[in-house]
Design an enzyme around this catalytic site. Structure first.
Site, PDB file in Angstrom:
ATOM      1  N   SER A  15       0.836  -1.191   0.000  1.00  0.00           N
ATOM      2  CA  SER A  15       0.000   0.000   0.000  1.00  0.00           C
ATOM      3  C   SER A  15       0.880   1.254   0.000  1.00  0.00           C
ATOM      4  O   SER A  15       1.762   1.382  -0.845  1.00  0.00           O
ATOM      5  CB  SER A  15      -0.936  -0.048   1.209  1.00  0.00           C
ATOM      6  OG  SER A  15      -1.975   0.900   1.111  1.00  0.00           O
ATOM      7  N   ASP A  62      -8.738  -6.545  -5.100  1.00  0.00           N
ATOM      8  CA  ASP A  62      -8.412  -5.216  -4.576  1.00  0.00           C
ATOM      9  C   ASP A  62      -9.115  -4.147  -5.423  1.00  0.00           C
ATOM     10  O   ASP A  62      -8.843  -4.017  -6.619  1.00  0.00           O
ATOM     11  CB  ASP A  62      -6.896  -5.003  -4.609  1.00  0.00           C
ATOM     12  CG  ASP A  62      -6.426  -3.818  -3.777  1.00  0.00           C
ATOM     13  OD1 ASP A  62      -7.246  -2.924  -3.495  1.00  0.00           O
ATOM     14  OD2 ASP A  62      -5.230  -3.788  -3.423  1.00  0.00           O
ATOM     15  N   HIS A 104      -8.098  -5.233  -0.660  1.00  0.00           N
ATOM     16  CA  HIS A 104      -6.784  -4.629  -0.418  1.00  0.00           C
ATOM     17  C   HIS A 104      -6.123  -5.196   0.836  1.00  0.00           C
ATOM     18  O   HIS A 104      -4.912  -5.417   0.861  1.00  0.00           O
ATOM     19  CB  HIS A 104      -6.942  -3.112  -0.299  1.00  0.00           C
ATOM     20  CG  HIS A 104      -5.651  -2.376  -0.148  1.00  0.00           C
ATOM     21  ND1 HIS A 104      -4.639  -2.421  -1.088  1.00  0.00           N
ATOM     22  CD2 HIS A 104      -5.196  -1.552   0.836  1.00  0.00           C
ATOM     23  CE1 HIS A 104      -3.622  -1.678  -0.686  1.00  0.00           C
ATOM     24  NE2 HIS A 104      -3.937  -1.136   0.477  1.00  0.00           N
TER      25      HIS A 104
END
Length: 340
Positions: free
Chosen positions: A135, A288, A317
């Site tokens: 991320s 995601d 995610h």
């Protein structure tokens, strides 16, 4: 494991042209540096993470795990701007003797990578075997991979991208709007924006998971007109974060995520990626909806030594923090293929 503080007296010249004076980074190390100094693994955390990677990535880091401290020297530093020991908006501004609050400068992922490189130099690490981050941590890792050049052997970019998409920026902006709507936002107080942060986290949670996740975990078993499970779940998650984080750091780091563009000032993303010489493993998650798998594929296609692997999961995610068995398998196969 040791947890320490790196204090940088000379400060940091930011991408914006501003100068951040004396700052500090909280960091942890596990394991020992080997004589050849070629066993450094640097772990980068996500938006609200901290330097204790062995806790939030416990399926990946620790004794008898993939990144075992008996084999690797593992470093994890708290991002500049975060509220777990590094300099952040509630830190004292040396120019005023008061907390920064709203005067804390905007940071970019390039700035975050630059601060880590100062820590790397302080630790005397001439080279890094592996950078790994997911991320926001993956964004910073990719930026850092560009500047490290031949000093880095492997970069593992998990559920991330080369440039923040309008979709991500939109989610982050809606979360900041929630913080702004809190009547306390604007006050020079450590709790300013706390209720707004609760709402922001609820918005964020919707983007971290796939709709199917909530169907499995938050569906109501009886007929209802109100008081749904998902409602109480999101309120709980909002309060949980607001009790351990602050709205100022959330604001600064979400802005940093928005700023991410490895190609800014470098001729665009494709050209910039083509100039990253290390071996890159881009890992996407098929479900995601925030950092799409196609964005991970884009990275792998445009670096000279790119590989792509995919996590299959209903968790969206957040799968990069949950699907340890798949991630272990992916990493094992990648390192076997790239043993030299």
């Amino acid at each position: 494991m040791t947890q320490e503080i790196f204090s940088c007296e000379e400060g940091l010249m930011l991408e914006s042209g501003e100068h951040l004076p004396h700052f500090q980074l909280s960091y942890t190390t596990q394991g020992q540096l080997n004589p050849d100094q070629d066993n450094v693994v640097w772990v980068l955390h996500a938006l609200t993470g901290d330097a204790n990677a062995h806790e939030w990535w416990s399926g990946l880091i620790g004794e008898d795990k993939f990144f075992d401290p008996s084999k690797y020297f593992i470093v994890c530093a708290n991002l500049l701007g975060s509220c777990y020991g590094s300099t952040q908006p509630l830190s004292i501004n040396p120019k005023t003797g008061e907390p920064y609050y709203y005067d804390f400068p905007n940071l970019t992922t390039r700035d975050l990578a630059a601060s880590f490189d100062l820590l790397r130099q302080y630790l005397g690490l001439g080279k890094i075997h592996t950078l790994i981050g997911g991320s926001l941590g993956g964004q910073v890792a990719l930026e850092w991979a560009y500047t490290l050049q031949r000093r880095l052997k492997h970069a593992i970019i998990v559920a991330s991208n080369a440039k923040a998409s309008p979709w991500i920026i939109g989610f982050n902006e809606s979360q900041r709007m929630a913080i702004e709507s809190d009547s306390t936002w604007g006050q020079r107080s450590t709790d300013a924006g706390k209720r707004g942060l609760e709402a922001a986290r609820a918005i964020g949670m919707l983007s971290y998971r796939h709709p199917q996740t909530f169907i499995h975990s938050q569906s109501d078993t009886e007929e209802k007109r109100d008081n749904f499970r998902i409602s109480s779940y999101l309120r709980y998650q909002g309060k949980k974060l607001a009790n351990r984080f602050n709205a100022f750091s959330y604001w600064v780091l979400s802005k940093a995520m928005d700023s991410h563009d490895v190609g800014r000032g470098r001729g665009g993303t494709v050209k910039a990626l083509s100039q990253i010489p290390c071996k890159v493993l881009a890992v996407g998650v098929d479900s995601d909806v925030l950092f799409t798998s196609e964005e991970s594929r884009f990275i792998s296609r445009n670096v000279p030594n790119g590989n792509y692997r995919e996590i299959h999961s209903i968790y969206g995610h957040d799968a990069f923090l949950i699907e340890f068995e798949q991630l272990n398998y992916i990493l094992t196969s990648f390192f076997l293929e790239n043993i030299n």
